[in-house]
Design a protein around this motif. Structure first.
Motif, PDB file in Angstrom:
ATOM      1  N   SER A  71      -1.097   4.005  29.237  1.00  0.00           N
ATOM      2  CA  SER A  71      -1.968   3.034  28.573  1.00  0.00           C
ATOM      3  C   SER A  71      -1.559   2.864  27.121  1.00  0.00           C
ATOM      4  N   ASP A  85      -3.622  -2.873  32.876  1.00  0.00           N
ATOM      5  CA  ASP A  85      -3.816  -1.427  32.785  1.00  0.00           C
ATOM      6  C   ASP A  85      -4.683  -0.945  33.942  1.00  0.00           C
ATOM      7  N   GLU A  86      -4.076  -0.333  34.911  1.00  0.00           N
ATOM      8  CA  GLU A  86      -4.754   0.114  36.124  1.00  0.00           C
ATOM      9  C   GLU A  86      -5.766  -0.920  36.608  1.00  0.00           C
TER      10      GLU A  86
HETATM   11 MG   LIG Z   1      -4.610   4.833  31.074  1.00  0.00          MG
END
Ligand SMILES: [Mg+2]
Ligand SMILES: Nc1ncnc2c1ncn2[C@@H]1O[C@H](COP(=O)(O)OP(=O)(O)OP(=O)(O)O)[C@@H](O)[C@H]1O
Lengths: 248, 330
Positions: free
Chosen positions: B42, B157-158
């Motif tokens: 991240s 991000d995910e």
């Molecule tokens: Mg992360």
């Protein structure tokens, strides 16, 4: 609902019944009495002004408390904010009198002026907006702000279009509380304002003196007017709030 | 190359989140940043977006040095794990946000938003608030919102991390198809190796703030640069001092060969079409997976003595974890 009725509706009805006890004409005379009208005007006007100041200052203070990581007086400010809540209002009045009265150590004498009323209102209503906005601000989704930034929104636009709409309900609630508290304030200003008829006399003082003169109907009439004004203000605040949120 | 990350380092206090990371991300592809939790994925993605500043190193986006640009000027689309929806705005206005900021004409905004909502299959939800959508729908809205401004690169991000397994699988297939349609350079973070292997054109494995390997899913799976990558990308077991995939082992009941290890089957587990056999050798417990048919043709059961060996032409790492063989990817 029953609970609500017992607590709120019955006393309110009682006030209105008492106010109308002598008929419409008497009611009208009571509230248009020059001295009463002046008191209502001063009280409502000042409460309104104080509420505006609180909306701006309260939001800013909450912002500093939540967002400014480096601000080092934060702890102290946290405690200070609640003092007006913690202090019995008459003690607050005493503090204000000794600070801004005739023997002011600061050399500021505002005793017996309208500024005194303003200051007293400001003092007792300070925590409302701060304390309603602060938890909402803490819970705000920082990532939504980051998303807005990467979509090209400037800091100001992010504040106006993303942050403010989320805070508005809280600001509105704080503003309504602050206005209501201002209108009903007594303890903190009786000492400093001097209660001069036509100049610094507020409605709560006016109501009290009506009652002392055994004129219960007149007191109730003033109370009924305040009630109506507060109601209108709270509804107006809600309408404005909804509009701000919707516009985003 | 669409995104060039050169020697980027980032610390949080004394903690090193990224340590001299260099990665080139090709244009028009779907690249996965894969790694365990806390590895710095991240952080790297946020540095590309300008949401975080690198302590040192440079970031270039489409040949433009973006290191000192604020997020507003980078023209990247960012999609967060928890949607980051503008809660007070309708789906339509969420998607329109970036275009409104850019002061596009009303008619253009309207038609573009409708086009995007169709792309993410949310046409009928245009007037709802985000709170009235499911997680998967919210994430598709967030994706449409990010795509609305025609970003140079799309960073996720995910994106499916908060969704349940089934929706997640559907959405990642959908993302792959969407990418084949839209072709915007896309980087997505995941710690799910299956997701990365299934969706990505290229995978960057990140661990403890360092890049372990960069390559296609096949490269990574078949030629892992080191034990870490090998372990992270799929199941492993140890035979002697070699680290291998359980499905790269063979069992037979014939006469032992010099390369074979003799053991006894101590446990048999069946998972759907797959059989997992646990074989206890003189000094180890080895796991072998084979298909049901292979297993049946062996005609063995728990307690049988068998020979185990690595199938020919299979890469196997040394189980001692020789760090010097790590490919320092650049
Ligand atoms: Mg992360
Ligand atoms: N704002 C921050 N302040 C302090 N430490 C941080 C901050 N952001 C990240 N870190 C630390 O940096 C490291 C890398 O974090 P990062 O979020 O990049 O990991 P990640 O690979 O995305 O993990 P995950 O898969 O769990 O999301 C973590 O150990 C984290 O604790």
């Amino acid at each position: 609902m029953l609970w609500f009725s017992l607590l709120v509706l019955i006393p309110l009805t009682a006030v209105i019944v008492t106010a109308s006890g002598n008929g419409w004409v008497e009611f009208w005379r009571a509230v248009t009495n020059e001295q009463t009208a002046a008191a209502i005007q001063l009280t409502v006007g000042t409460a309104f002004l104080v509420t505006l100041v609180n909306i701006v200052m309260g939001t800013m203070i909450a912002w500093v408390l939540v967002r400014d990581e480096r601000f080092f007086g934060k702890r102290a400010l946290e405690v200070l904010i609640d003092i007006p809540f913690a202090l019995p209002t008459i003690v607050a009045g005493l503090v204000l009198l000794s600070l801004y009265g005739p023997d002011s150590p600061l050399g500021v004498n505002i005793a017996n002026t309208r500024v005194a009323v303003f200051l007293a209102f400001l003092f007792v209503t300070l925590p409302f907006v701060v304390r309603t906005v602060q938890p909402v601000l803490t819970e705000l989704d920082r990532e939504a702000e980051e998303a807005a930034a990467s979509l090209g929104a400037s800091r100001f636009t992010i504040f106006r279009r993303i942050i403010l709409p989320s805070l508005t309900p809280a600001i509105a609630a704080g503003a309504a509380l602050s206005f209501a508290r201002g209108v009903s304030e007594y303890g903190s200003l009786v000492l400093l304002s001097g209660n001069l008829p036509m100049r610094t006399e507020v409605t709560s003082v006016r109501i009290l003196s009506s009652i002392e003169n055994d004129n219960l109907e007149s007191a109730a009439a003033v109370a009924a007017v305040l009630l109506a004004i507060s109601f209108v203000v709270i509804v107006a605040v809600d309408v404005i709030q909804r509009r701000v949120v919707r516009r985003g | 190359m669409s995104i060039e990350i050169k020697n980027v380092a980032k610390r949080f206090g004394g903690f090193v989140a990224l340590d001299d990371v260099s990665v080139s991300i090709p244009s028009g592809q779907l690249t996965a940043l894969l790694g365990p939790s806390g590895g710095g994925k991240s952080t790297l993605l946020r540095i590309i977006a300008g949401l975080e500043r690198a302590d040192s190193g440079r970031v270039e986006i489409e040949g433009l040095d973006a290191t000192d640009l604020p997020p507003q000027k980078r023209n990247v689309g960012f999609v967060f794990q928890h949607y980051a929806a503008f809660k007070h705005l309708s789906v339509h206005r969420n998607v329109a946000f970036g275009l409104e900021i850019r002061k596009r004409p009303k008619a253009e905004i309207r038609s573009r938003v409708e086009e995007l909502l169709a792309l993410v299959h949310l046409e009928q939800f245009a007037d709802r608030l985000p709170s009235q959508l499911s997680g998967g729908q919210r994430q598709r809205m967030a994706l449409a919102r990010a795509l609305a401004v025609q970003p140079t690169v799309l960073l996720l991000d995910e994106p499916f991390g908060a969704l349940d397994a089934k929706v997640r699988k559907e959405l990642r297939e959908w993302l792959r198809r969407l990418h084949d349609e839209v072709h915007v350079t896309t980087v997505f973070v995941t710690h799910d190796q299956e997701e990365a292997l299934e969706v990505a054109d290229e995978i960057v494995v990140i661990n403890e703030g360092r890049v372990e390997q960069i390559g296609s899913p096949d490269d990574l799976y078949d030629q892992p640069a080191n034990d870490f990558v090998m372990r992270f990308l799929g199941p492993v077991t140890q035979l002697g001092d070699r680290l291998v995939r359980p499905h790269d082992l063979q069992i037979h009941t014939g006469a032992p060969d010099p390369a074979d290890v003799t053991g006894r089957i101590t446990r048999i587990t069946r998972i759907g079409f797959e059989i997992r056999a646990e074989i206890t050798t003189s000094d180890q417990i080895v796991t072998v997976t084979l298909t049901r048919n292979e297993f049946l043709s062996l005609n063995v059961e728990a307690g049988s003595t068998v020979q185990v060996r690595v199938a020919p032409q299979i890469h196997a790492g040394s189980a001692t974890g020789n760090r010097s063989e790590i490919l320092r990817a650049t």
